[in-house]
Design a protein around this motif. Sequence first.
Motif, PDB file in Angstrom:
ATOM      1  N   LEU A   1       3.527  87.770   8.710  1.00 12.27           N
ATOM      2  CA  LEU A   1       2.381  88.222   7.920  1.00 12.27           C
ATOM      3  C   LEU A   1       2.750  89.489   7.178  1.00 12.27           C
ATOM      4  N   ASN A   2       2.319  89.570   5.944  1.00 14.19           N
ATOM      5  CA  ASN A   2       2.494  90.790   5.171  1.00 14.19           C
ATOM      6  C   ASN A   2       1.228  90.948   4.327  1.00 14.19           C
ATOM      7  N   LEU A   3       0.267  91.703   4.855  1.00 10.20           N
ATOM      8  CA  LEU A   3      -1.036  91.849   4.223  1.00 10.20           C
ATOM      9  C   LEU A   3      -1.247  93.297   3.797  1.00 10.20           C
ATOM     10  N   VAL A   4      -1.911  93.473   2.647  1.00  9.34           N
ATOM     11  CA  VAL A   4      -2.136  94.803   2.089  1.00  9.34           C
ATOM     12  C   VAL A   4      -3.581  94.899   1.622  1.00  9.34           C
TER      13      VAL A   4
ATOM     14  N   LEU B   1      -0.812  97.556  12.426  1.00  5.36           N
ATOM     15  CA  LEU B   1      -1.847  97.855  11.451  1.00  5.36           C
ATOM     16  C   LEU B   1      -1.674  99.309  11.067  1.00  5.36           C
ATOM     17  N   ALA B   2      -1.531  99.572   9.770  1.00  6.59           N
ATOM     18  CA  ALA B   2      -1.411 100.941   9.268  1.00  6.59           C
ATOM     19  C   ALA B   2      -2.572 101.198   8.318  1.00  6.59           C
ATOM     20  N   VAL B   3      -3.335 102.259   8.604  1.00  5.59           N
ATOM     21  CA  VAL B   3      -4.451 102.667   7.750  1.00  5.59           C
ATOM     22  C   VAL B   3      -4.190 104.112   7.382  1.00  5.59           C
ATOM     23  N   GLY B   4      -3.891 104.347   6.117  1.00  3.38           N
ATOM     24  CA  GLY B   4      -3.523 105.704   5.698  1.00  3.38           C
ATOM     25  C   GLY B   4      -2.258 106.128   6.430  1.00  3.38           C
ATOM     26  N   ALA B   5      -2.300 107.294   7.063  1.00  2.00           N
ATOM     27  CA  ALA B   5      -1.131 107.819   7.774  1.00  2.00           C
ATOM     28  C   ALA B   5      -1.069 107.369   9.231  1.00  2.00           C
ATOM     29  N   LYS B   6      -2.099 106.689   9.726  1.00  2.96           N
ATOM     30  CA  LYS B   6      -2.132 106.255  11.124  1.00  2.96           C
ATOM     31  C   LYS B   6      -1.697 104.798  11.237  1.00  2.96           C
ATOM     32  N   SER B   7      -1.070 104.467  12.364  1.00  5.29           N
ATOM     33  CA  SER B   7      -0.690 103.071  12.597  1.00  5.29           C
ATOM     34  C   SER B   7      -0.800 102.751  14.081  1.00  5.29           C
TER      35      SER B   7
ATOM     36  N   GLU C   1      -3.596 101.326   0.439  1.00 13.23           N
ATOM     37  CA  GLU C   1      -3.550 102.390   1.446  1.00 13.23           C
ATOM     38  C   GLU C   1      -3.370 101.848   2.868  1.00 13.23           C
ATOM     39  N   SER C   2      -3.628 100.568   3.057  1.00 14.53           N
ATOM     40  CA  SER C   2      -3.548  99.980   4.394  1.00 14.53           C
ATOM     41  C   SER C   2      -2.659  98.750   4.359  1.00 14.53           C
ATOM     42  N   ARG C   3      -1.995  98.487   5.492  1.00 15.94           N
ATOM     43  CA  ARG C   3      -1.069  97.363   5.577  1.00 15.94           C
ATOM     44  C   ARG C   3      -1.125  96.781   6.984  1.00 15.94           C
ATOM     45  N   LEU C   4      -1.014  95.454   7.051  1.00 18.11           N
ATOM     46  CA  LEU C   4      -0.900  94.752   8.322  1.00 18.11           C
ATOM     47  C   LEU C   4       0.345  93.879   8.223  1.00 18.11           C
ATOM     48  N   THR C   5       1.297  94.098   9.121  1.00 14.02           N
ATOM     49  CA  THR C   5       2.480  93.246   9.212  1.00 14.02           C
ATOM     50  C   THR C   5       2.498  92.641  10.602  1.00 14.02           C
TER      51      THR C   5
END
Length: 157
Positions: free
Chosen positions: A114-117, A138-144, A122-126
Amino acid sequence: MSQNRIRGPVLTLVVAAALGGGIWLVNEGQRSEPLAPQPAAAQAPAPSTTSVPAPPVPAPPAFPANATYAGEIPTKTGVIAVDISIDGEQGVAYACDGAAVDVWLRGSASDGKLNLVSADGESRLTGRLEGDAVAGTLAVGAKSWTFTAARGVDDGN
């Protein structure tokens, strides 16, 4: 006088030769048996000329044509719910904690990855398919956060 100049080096050569010969004789006298020719080592068999084909590389796992996955990410302030939906080679995910995290993500779901944006980038899910679950980040802004989402039982597949 010239006779002494020649005699010195000649005498040194004679002494060195005698000393070297003496050492050689002592070493030879220490041997218990004469050196015999060594038998030829057994020859190793020649390598086989037939080649063995390499084992086939397994195909990467594939997502079902339609599937859903759900998981929870515990955080210091609560829980982030992660829901993922697969439709063909497209994936959509929603992550929400009811307070600060509220994001939709879209992208590819192929070859078990999975490669979702998010729309704002600003957010990504791999993630990757692991059996009947998706494991990823799951990365949201600077947090993951890392997560595991189990396959839904009601998705009809």
